[in-house]
Motif scaffolding. Structure first.
Motif, PDB file in Angstrom:
ATOM      1  N   PRO A 472       0.542  -1.044   0.152  1.00  0.00           N
ATOM      2  CA  PRO A 472      -0.131   0.054  -0.191  1.00  0.00           C
ATOM      3  C   PRO A 472       0.991   1.034  -0.042  1.00  0.00           C
ATOM      4  CG  PRO A 472      -0.804  -1.499   1.346  1.00  0.00           C
ATOM      5  CD  PRO A 472       0.501  -1.934   1.144  1.00  0.00           C
ATOM      6  N   ASP A 473       2.563   1.369   0.495  1.00  0.00           N
ATOM      7  CA  ASP A 473       3.224   2.359   0.351  1.00  0.00           C
ATOM      8  C   ASP A 473       3.832   2.484  -0.799  1.00  0.00           C
ATOM      9  OD1 ASP A 473       4.662   0.158   1.000  1.00  0.00           O
ATOM     10  OD2 ASP A 473       5.301   1.058   2.735  1.00  0.00           O
ATOM     11  N   GLY A 474       3.423   1.757  -1.771  1.00  0.00           N
ATOM     12  CA  GLY A 474       4.254   1.811  -2.930  1.00  0.00           C
ATOM     13  C   GLY A 474       5.472   1.139  -3.142  1.00  0.00           C
ATOM     14  N   TYR A 475       5.801   0.133  -2.196  1.00  0.00           N
ATOM     15  CA  TYR A 475       6.747  -0.620  -2.584  1.00  0.00           C
ATOM     16  C   TYR A 475       6.710  -1.842  -2.686  1.00  0.00           C
ATOM     17  CZ  TYR A 475       9.830   3.184  -0.276  1.00  0.00           C
ATOM     18  OH  TYR A 475      10.494   4.396  -0.215  1.00  0.00           O
ATOM     19  N   CYS A 476       7.912  -1.977  -4.043  1.00  0.00           N
ATOM     20  CA  CYS A 476       7.349  -4.035  -4.235  1.00  0.00           C
ATOM     21  C   CYS A 476       7.555  -4.521  -3.536  1.00  0.00           C
ATOM     22  CB  CYS A 476       8.406  -3.716  -5.625  1.00  0.00           C
ATOM     23  SG  CYS A 476       8.774  -5.677  -6.610  1.00  0.00           S
ATOM     24  N   VAL A 477       6.663  -5.882  -3.437  1.00  0.00           N
ATOM     25  CA  VAL A 477       7.023  -6.905  -2.297  1.00  0.00           C
ATOM     26  C   VAL A 477       7.508  -8.499  -2.931  1.00  0.00           C
ATOM     27  CG1 VAL A 477       5.400  -8.729  -1.114  1.00  0.00           C
ATOM     28  CG2 VAL A 477       4.627  -6.248  -0.880  1.00  0.00           C
ATOM     29  N   TRP A 478       6.853  -8.368  -4.550  1.00  0.00           N
ATOM     30  CA  TRP A 478       8.014  -9.903  -5.355  1.00  0.00           C
ATOM     31  C   TRP A 478       7.542  -8.790  -6.575  1.00  0.00           C
ATOM     32  CZ3 TRP A 478       6.872 -12.840  -9.444  1.00  0.00           C
ATOM     33  CH2 TRP A 478       7.929 -13.550  -9.153  1.00  0.00           C
ATOM     34  N   ALA A 479       8.169  -9.472  -8.280  1.00  0.00           N
ATOM     35  CA  ALA A 479       8.252  -9.115  -8.945  1.00  0.00           C
ATOM     36  C   ALA A 479       9.200  -9.708 -10.447  1.00  0.00           C
ATOM     37  CB  ALA A 479       8.694  -7.525  -9.411  1.00  0.00           C
ATOM     38  N   GLY A 480       8.786 -10.260 -10.986  1.00  0.00           N
ATOM     39  CA  GLY A 480       9.493 -11.367 -11.755  1.00  0.00           C
ATOM     40  C   GLY A 480       8.589 -12.172 -12.375  1.00  0.00           C
ATOM     41  N   SER A 481       8.233 -13.255 -13.027  1.00  0.00           N
ATOM     42  CA  SER A 481       7.906 -13.913 -14.091  1.00  0.00           C
ATOM     43  C   SER A 481       7.117 -14.280 -13.461  1.00  0.00           C
ATOM     44  CB  SER A 481       9.464 -14.861 -14.689  1.00  0.00           C
ATOM     45  OG  SER A 481       9.303 -16.236 -14.471  1.00  0.00           O
ATOM     46  N   ARG A 482       5.789 -15.130 -14.644  1.00  0.00           N
ATOM     47  CA  ARG A 482       4.722 -15.158 -14.528  1.00  0.00           C
ATOM     48  C   ARG A 482       5.002 -16.969 -13.573  1.00  0.00           C
ATOM     49  NH1 ARG A 482      -0.745 -17.444 -14.839  1.00  0.00           N
ATOM     50  NH2 ARG A 482      -2.599 -15.660 -13.819  1.00  0.00           N
ATOM     51  N   THR A 483       5.970 -18.103 -13.929  1.00  0.00           N
ATOM     52  CA  THR A 483       7.050 -18.981 -13.715  1.00  0.00           C
ATOM     53  C   THR A 483       6.840 -19.028 -12.424  1.00  0.00           C
ATOM     54  OG1 THR A 483       7.442 -19.589 -15.616  1.00  0.00           O
ATOM     55  CG2 THR A 483       7.932 -21.699 -14.296  1.00  0.00           C
ATOM     56  N   ARG A 484       8.042 -18.180 -12.228  1.00  0.00           N
ATOM     57  CA  ARG A 484       8.179 -17.738 -11.103  1.00  0.00           C
ATOM     58  C   ARG A 484       7.494 -17.984  -9.965  1.00  0.00           C
ATOM     59  NH1 ARG A 484      14.320 -14.965  -9.508  1.00  0.00           N
ATOM     60  NH2 ARG A 484      13.470 -15.928  -7.469  1.00  0.00           N
ATOM     61  N   ALA A 485       6.673 -16.801 -10.333  1.00  0.00           N
ATOM     62  CA  ALA A 485       5.320 -15.940  -9.444  1.00  0.00           C
ATOM     63  C   ALA A 485       4.651 -17.673  -8.678  1.00  0.00           C
ATOM     64  CB  ALA A 485       4.472 -14.756  -9.825  1.00  0.00           C
ATOM     65  N   ARG A 486       4.061 -18.604  -9.201  1.00  0.00           N
ATOM     66  CA  ARG A 486       3.744 -19.729  -9.349  1.00  0.00           C
ATOM     67  C   ARG A 486       4.299 -20.344  -7.814  1.00  0.00           C
ATOM     68  NH1 ARG A 486       3.237 -20.125 -15.001  1.00  0.00           N
ATOM     69  NH2 ARG A 486       0.947 -20.513 -15.563  1.00  0.00           N
ATOM     70  N   HIS A 487       4.689 -20.203  -7.311  1.00  0.00           N
ATOM     71  CA  HIS A 487       5.696 -20.167  -6.176  1.00  0.00           C
ATOM     72  C   HIS A 487       6.571 -19.862  -5.358  1.00  0.00           C
ATOM     73  CE1 HIS A 487       6.415 -23.966  -9.241  1.00  0.00           C
ATOM     74  NE2 HIS A 487       7.026 -23.695  -9.909  1.00  0.00           N
ATOM     75  N   GLU A 488       6.522 -18.586  -5.685  1.00  0.00           N
ATOM     76  CA  GLU A 488       6.448 -17.773  -4.292  1.00  0.00           C
ATOM     77  C   GLU A 488       5.783 -16.560  -4.836  1.00  0.00           C
ATOM     78  OE1 GLU A 488      10.665 -15.972  -5.795  1.00  0.00           O
ATOM     79  OE2 GLU A 488      11.287 -17.789  -6.160  1.00  0.00           O
ATOM     80  N   LEU A 489       4.952 -16.036  -4.913  1.00  0.00           N
ATOM     81  CA  LEU A 489       4.267 -14.983  -4.905  1.00  0.00           C
ATOM     82  C   LEU A 489       3.045 -14.959  -3.688  1.00  0.00           C
ATOM     83  CD1 LEU A 489       3.619 -11.862  -5.914  1.00  0.00           C
ATOM     84  CD2 LEU A 489       1.320 -13.259  -7.660  1.00  0.00           C
ATOM     85  N   THR A 490       3.259 -16.222  -3.501  1.00  0.00           N
ATOM     86  CA  THR A 490       1.556 -16.473  -2.252  1.00  0.00           C
ATOM     87  C   THR A 490       2.360 -16.317  -1.058  1.00  0.00           C
ATOM     88  OG1 THR A 490       0.329 -18.095  -3.275  1.00  0.00           O
ATOM     89  CG2 THR A 490       0.100 -18.342  -1.351  1.00  0.00           C
ATOM     90  N   ASN A 491       3.589 -16.364  -1.051  1.00  0.00           N
ATOM     91  CA  ASN A 491       4.074 -16.507   0.557  1.00  0.00           C
ATOM     92  C   ASN A 491       4.764 -15.026   0.376  1.00  0.00           C
ATOM     93  OD1 ASN A 491       4.528 -19.758   1.126  1.00  0.00           O
ATOM     94  ND2 ASN A 491       6.615 -19.717  -0.168  1.00  0.00           N
ATOM     95  N   ALA A 492       5.128 -14.474  -0.210  1.00  0.00           N
ATOM     96  CA  ALA A 492       5.474 -13.647  -0.471  1.00  0.00           C
ATOM     97  C   ALA A 492       4.325 -11.901  -0.024  1.00  0.00           C
ATOM     98  CB  ALA A 492       5.970 -12.383  -1.554  1.00  0.00           C
ATOM     99  N   TYR A 493       3.032 -12.820  -0.623  1.00  0.00           N
ATOM    100  CA  TYR A 493       1.695 -12.146   0.178  1.00  0.00           C
ATOM    101  C   TYR A 493       1.404 -12.191   1.196  1.00  0.00           C
ATOM    102  CZ  TYR A 493      -3.145 -10.529   0.306  1.00  0.00           C
ATOM    103  OH  TYR A 493      -3.839  -9.968   0.542  1.00  0.00           O
ATOM    104  N   PHE A 494       1.673 -13.427   1.922  1.00  0.00           N
ATOM    105  CA  PHE A 494       1.482 -13.870   3.413  1.00  0.00           C
ATOM    106  C   PHE A 494       2.231 -13.134   4.774  1.00  0.00           C
ATOM    107  CE2 PHE A 494      -1.557 -16.141   1.278  1.00  0.00           C
ATOM    108  CZ  PHE A 494      -3.261 -16.170   1.754  1.00  0.00           C
ATOM    109  N   ARG A 495       3.184 -13.444   3.561  1.00  0.00           N
ATOM    110  CA  ARG A 495       4.815 -12.470   4.735  1.00  0.00           C
ATOM    111  C   ARG A 495       4.260 -11.642   5.341  1.00  0.00           C
ATOM    112  NH1 ARG A 495       9.432 -10.089   3.823  1.00  0.00           N
ATOM    113  NH2 ARG A 495      10.653  -9.717   5.406  1.00  0.00           N
ATOM    114  N   TRP A 496       3.722 -10.392   4.177  1.00  0.00           N
ATOM    115  CA  TRP A 496       3.004  -9.008   4.922  1.00  0.00           C
ATOM    116  C   TRP A 496       2.643  -8.950   4.636  1.00  0.00           C
ATOM    117  CZ3 TRP A 496       6.785  -5.719   5.317  1.00  0.00           C
ATOM    118  CH2 TRP A 496       8.310  -5.528   4.930  1.00  0.00           C
ATOM    119  N   ILE A 497       1.130  -9.852   4.554  1.00  0.00           N
ATOM    120  CA  ILE A 497      -0.175  -9.323   4.982  1.00  0.00           C
ATOM    121  C   ILE A 497      -1.159 -10.206   6.982  1.00  0.00           C
ATOM    122  CG2 ILE A 497      -2.014 -11.876   4.680  1.00  0.00           C
ATOM    123  CD1 ILE A 497      -2.739  -7.903   3.651  1.00  0.00           C
ATOM    124  N   GLN A 498       0.398 -11.219   6.880  1.00  0.00           N
ATOM    125  CA  GLN A 498       0.019 -11.407   7.981  1.00  0.00           C
ATOM    126  C   GLN A 498       0.978 -11.504   9.159  1.00  0.00           C
ATOM    127  OE1 GLN A 498       0.088 -15.611   7.536  1.00  0.00           O
ATOM    128  NE2 GLN A 498      -2.079 -15.596   7.287  1.00  0.00           N
TER     129      GLN A 498
END
Length: 499
Positions: A472-498
């Motif tokens: 929400p403050d405009g900083y990147c949590v995760w960025a990359g390809s869609r292939t890597r996102a399938r493996h890494e994005l959920t962990n990155a999201y919940f690390r910050w939301i929880q």
């Protein structure tokens, strides 16, 4: 002493720019927030007056940058009188490559209007005189017109300045030093015009920073190394004599709107959080005014803390998420204190080694492109990043960096990222095809805005990025390809939301 419970989740002490920005962020998250301010009215003095590029981006993410610009004088270049050094902020990769000059009172007015429209209660003339935590509540002793009472809230944030009562109650040390010289500030008209809208004139006796308000008045900030401290008010005659000494000619100042004299200090709180009490802005850090960083640090403190405290209050995150606020912002303020201290000492010294060094540094920083971009990037806040975000296992190299105001296709006319961030939550930009990248996050989650579109315009490392998750403050949590996102994005999201 009267005692009453409060209907508010958070009490914010201090209705300066930091407190008002924070209150607006909390209200966006649905948090019941009250601001108490000992002053009866907003400041009528110009005080802090420069908003740097990153701060303007932050304000654009919340939809108030245009109103600021309508009242302001944008200055894209800074002249330093050492070999004609010129720093051009217009070269920055942002729509706000400038120093936006606007009196602090007007900044407060804009931020207070936003906060109250979102439901924040701002009570002026109410002083917080004491506070203590008892279990899951913070008890605040308040005073107004001789009446003293106590209110309780789940959280308390001190945005109450360098003499913060909240910081004192937390037991945080405010370590640092006081400079051996003082600064005089005066908002005046000049009978001898200047060629530059923002000029730093450096001489053996000290320095003067001249800033054009754009309406006929200039802010003159003066450090005269030989001038002793005085408790007397600053007079126009004193301003006239001091400017003549430092400029080497009569500047003919007149019609002063505001004058002041104060000691320059550099201090940082030993910690920013104790249980359910936190501090931000000048309550957490003060430093030399050279570079105009104070107001900007405070607003960005509020932007960083606001969404995190909102997530904790609403039960979306564990309270250790708040520890990342101190980790991230304390590092930034430490860096600013070090740089402004070095710059102030070097720019005001009469010793030959420092005089030689400052000319050499200014020449390199203004004329060598990589050094110039580094200097204006850090001055503007555009280069601010949070390395601790990238330290996580599997983190994207872009994690912790500022995300520029990218253009995103797939929504009719290209959508700008800052506009998308105005809902106050996370934004996921997905430029690929296939199934959802965050299947465990409900589509109805108001804290996540999904944008299925491609980044069509972005500088440097953002070209070709398929997926980016932005806080929400405009900083990147995760960025990359869609292939890597399938493996890494959920962990990155919940690390910050929880947290």
């Amino acid at each position: 002493m009267d005692e009453k419970t409060t209907a508010f989740d958070v009490i914010v002490a201090g209705a300066g720019p930091t407190g008002l920005m924070l209150a607006g962020e909390l209200a966006m998250a649905g948090v019941r927030c009250r601001v108490v301010e000992r002053r009866e009215d907003r400041t009528r003095e110009s005080r802090a007056l420069g908003l740097h590029g990153r701060t303007m981006e932050v304000l654009n993410m919340r939809g108030v940058a245009d109103e600021v610009l309508a009242r302001a004088n944008p200055i894209p270049q800074v002249r330093v009188s050492l070999g004609g050094s010129l720093f051009d902020m217009g070269r920055l990769a942002t729509d706000y490559g400038q120093l936006t000059i606007i009196p602090q009172g007007e900044t407060e007015e804009i931020l207070e209007k936003r906060a109250t429209e979102l439901g924040v209660v701002v009570d002026r003339g109410v002083a917080l005189t004491d506070c203590r935590q008892e279990g899951t509540v913070v008890r605040c002793t308040l005073e107004q017109d001789g009446r003293v009472w106590e209110e309780s809230a789940s959280w308390l944030v001190g945005c109450d300045g360098s003499r913060s009562r909240v910081r004192e109650a937390m037991g945080a040390e405010f370590t640092g030093a006081t400079y051996p010289y003082t600064i005089i500030v005066a908002d005046v008209k000049l009978g001898t015009p200047l060629d530059d809208q923002l000029l730093i004139r450096v001489g053996r006796a000290g320095l003067v920073v001249a800033t054009d308000f754009g309406n006929g008045w200039y802010r003159m900030g003066v450090i005269d190394r030989e001038k002793p401290w005085s408790d007397e008010p600053v007079t126009l005659q004193e301003v006239d004599q001091t400017l003549a000494k430092l400029f080497g000619k009569d500047m003919r100042p007149s019609e002063p709107l505001w004058t002041s004299r104060f000691h320059i200090q550099e201090r940082q709180a030993s910690f920013y959080r104790k249980g359910r009490m936190l501090i931000a802005g000048d309550a957490a850090h003060v430093h030399s005014p050279l570079g105009g960083q104070g107001l900007n640090l405070g607003i960005q403190d509020a932007m960083n803390l606001g969404w995190k405290l909102g997530a904790v209050v609403n039960g979306r995150a564990a309270d250790d998420l708040l520890d990342t606020y101190a980790l991230e912002r304390r590092r930034v303020s430490q860096g600013v204190i070090k740089v402004t201290d070095l710059a102030t000492r070097m720019m005001t010294s009469d010793r030959l080694p420092e005089r030689i060094a400052r000319k050499a540094v200014m020449s390199v920083a203004s004329r060598v492109r990589p050094a110039h971009q580094l200097a204006v990037g850090h001055l503007s806040g555009i280069a601010t990043r949070y390395p601790s975000m990238a330290a996580a296992v599997g983190a994207s190299p872009l994690a912790g960096t500022r995300v520029p105001d990218l253009e995103i296709s797939g929504h009719g006319a290209p959508l700008r990222l800052h506009e998308a961030l105005r809902h106050g939550g996370f934004v996921l930009v997905d430029g690929g095809t296939g199934g959802p990248l965050l299947p465990s996050v409900p589509e109805t989650d108001r804290n996540l805005l999904r944008l299925n579109g491609r980044i069509v315009a972005g500088p440097g490392p953002w070209r070709g990025v398929e997926v980016v998750l932005i806080r929400p403050d405009g900083y990147c949590v995760w960025a990359g390809s869609r292939t890597r996102a399938r493996h890494e994005l959920t962990n990155a999201y919940f690390r910050w939301i929880q947290g």
